[in-house]
Design a protein around this motif. Structure first.
Motif, PDB file in Angstrom:
ATOM      1  N   ARG A  51     -40.218 -32.187  57.603  1.00 34.36           N
ATOM      2  CA  ARG A  51     -38.829 -31.757  57.439  1.00 34.36           C
ATOM      3  C   ARG A  51     -38.814 -30.324  56.967  1.00 34.36           C
ATOM      4  NH1 ARG A  51     -37.263 -31.525  52.087  1.00 34.36           N
ATOM      5  NH2 ARG A  51     -38.584 -32.658  50.602  1.00 34.36           N
ATOM      6  N   ASP A  52     -37.652 -29.655  57.097  1.00 36.79           N
ATOM      7  CA  ASP A  52     -37.537 -28.287  56.621  1.00 36.79           C
ATOM      8  C   ASP A  52     -37.446 -28.270  55.093  1.00 36.79           C
ATOM      9  OD1 ASP A  52     -37.577 -27.301  59.186  1.00 36.79           O
ATOM     10  OD2 ASP A  52     -35.394 -27.408  59.420  1.00 36.79           O
ATOM     11  N   SER A  81     -36.174 -27.496  51.390  1.00 37.12           N
ATOM     12  CA  SER A  81     -34.908 -27.188  50.723  1.00 37.12           C
ATOM     13  C   SER A  81     -35.087 -25.913  49.902  1.00 37.12           C
ATOM     14  CB  SER A  81     -34.527 -28.349  49.798  1.00 37.12           C
ATOM     15  OG  SER A  81     -35.469 -28.461  48.736  1.00 37.12           O
ATOM     16  N   GLU A  84     -35.061 -25.607  46.745  1.00 33.51           N
ATOM     17  CA  GLU A  84     -35.999 -25.916  45.663  1.00 33.51           C
ATOM     18  C   GLU A  84     -37.433 -25.959  46.181  1.00 33.51           C
ATOM     19  OE1 GLU A  84     -33.300 -27.642  46.379  1.00 33.51           O
ATOM     20  OE2 GLU A  84     -31.997 -27.095  44.684  1.00 33.51           O
ATOM     21  N   ASP A  85     -37.612 -26.536  47.380  1.00 29.51           N
ATOM     22  CA  ASP A  85     -38.942 -26.573  47.985  1.00 29.51           C
ATOM     23  C   ASP A  85     -39.444 -25.165  48.269  1.00 29.51           C
ATOM     24  OD1 ASP A  85     -38.980 -29.393  48.025  1.00 29.51           O
ATOM     25  OD2 ASP A  85     -37.902 -29.424  49.941  1.00 29.51           O
TER      26      ASP A  85
END
Length: 289
Positions: free
Chosen positions: A60-61, A63, A65-66
């Motif tokens: 997944r892409d 976020s 925060e990520d």
């Protein structure tokens, strides 16, 4: 009072820590932040690469925060990496040596890929020059009926063989005995020997094609066998294995490129053997002319 303070373990710890800190600053003085400080640049290409790696792992892409965690991790790694190099921690580390050697081999592989795709003539020449890669081994296709040692009486084998030769069906009680298939497609002799043992594959070479024969002994028991195809060892025609030839050509071209680069780089060095037990052939191979 002073003596009692000096006896305290905490004081010893603080003094020792201060000495270590002073020694560190003397051996590896810190660079001051400012115009002369080393620069760590995180450009768009690098960030895109980091995000791609993260997405490939987590499917997944990232976020916001990520993304912050990705950048924090990269900067942390970059700072420690540079400091490790500055302190010489990369020296005499087998893991780092192995990884760098692998990357250098990858560079030579990439360089070999810059060449033009092989021509049909080059592939045909490679096919002819490397028969060891494209020779098909002795192989057999057959049907078999297995009798275990406890049930393989001469009378039973003779009666079953006569029935099969007369067009009879394989006895139902003997089908799939020990989970061994009755019908075998064209299979290399070595693979058959691995499956049956007892010289079974070699015995097949003595049987006629198209006729039930036997019994033939194996490591499993006694077999009645109908050989349907006996393919002798031969060089596979180029047209039948062209795609495989192309893959092998590419693989060996990479190996040749790596070897050539290694030999050219090796000329920059003098190899000295100071260990005992090094074979003379090895010493001579790496001796300078």
């Amino acid at each position: 009072m002073l003596k009692s303070i000096l006896r305290e373990p905490l004081v010893h710890f603080l003094v020792l820590g201060g000495l270590l800190f002073a020694a560190w600053n003397w051996l590896a003085p810190q660079e001051s932040a400012g115009p002369q400080a080393a620069v760590i640049t995180l450009d768009q290409a690098r960030l895109d690469h980091l995000q791609t790696l993260w997405t490939a792992q987590w499917k997944r892409d990232p976020s916001p925060e990520d993304l912050k965690a990705i950048i924090d991790r990269h900067l942390r790694q970059e700072v420690f990496y540079r400091e490790a190099l500055r302190m010489g921690l990369d020296k005499d580390d087998d893991i780092i040596r192995t990884r760098l050697a692998q990357k250098m081999e990858a560079v030579s592989s990439d360089l070999s890929m810059l060449m033009q795709p092989p021509t049909e003539e080059q592939l045909r020449a490679f096919h002819a020059a490397r028969p060891d890669l494209f020779t098909l081994p002795q192989a057999y296709a057959f049907r078999q009926v297995l009798y275990l040692p406890t049930e393989a009486s001469d009378a039973t084998l003779e009666a079953t063989l006569a029935s099969l030769q007369g067009g009879g069906a394989v006895p139902s009680g003997q089908r799939g005995k020990l989970a061994v298939p009755t019908d075998w497609a064209l299979t290399p002799a070595q693979a058959l020997e691995n499956s049956f043992g007892g010289g079974f594959a070699e015995s097949l070479s003595e049987l006629p094609v198209g006729t039930w024969s036997g019994p033939v002994r194996s490591g499993l028991g006694q077999h009645l066998v109908l050989v349907t195809e006996n393919q002798s060892e031969h060089l596979a025609p180029f047209e039948e294995v062209r795609d495989f030839v192309a893959r092998q050509y590419e693989y060996y071209t990479v190996l040749d490129a790596q070897e050539q680069m290694f030999r050219e780089l090796l000329d920059r060095y003098e190899v000295r053997f100071e260990a005992e037990g090094v074979p003379d052939a090895v010493r001579q191979e790496y001796a300078r002319p």
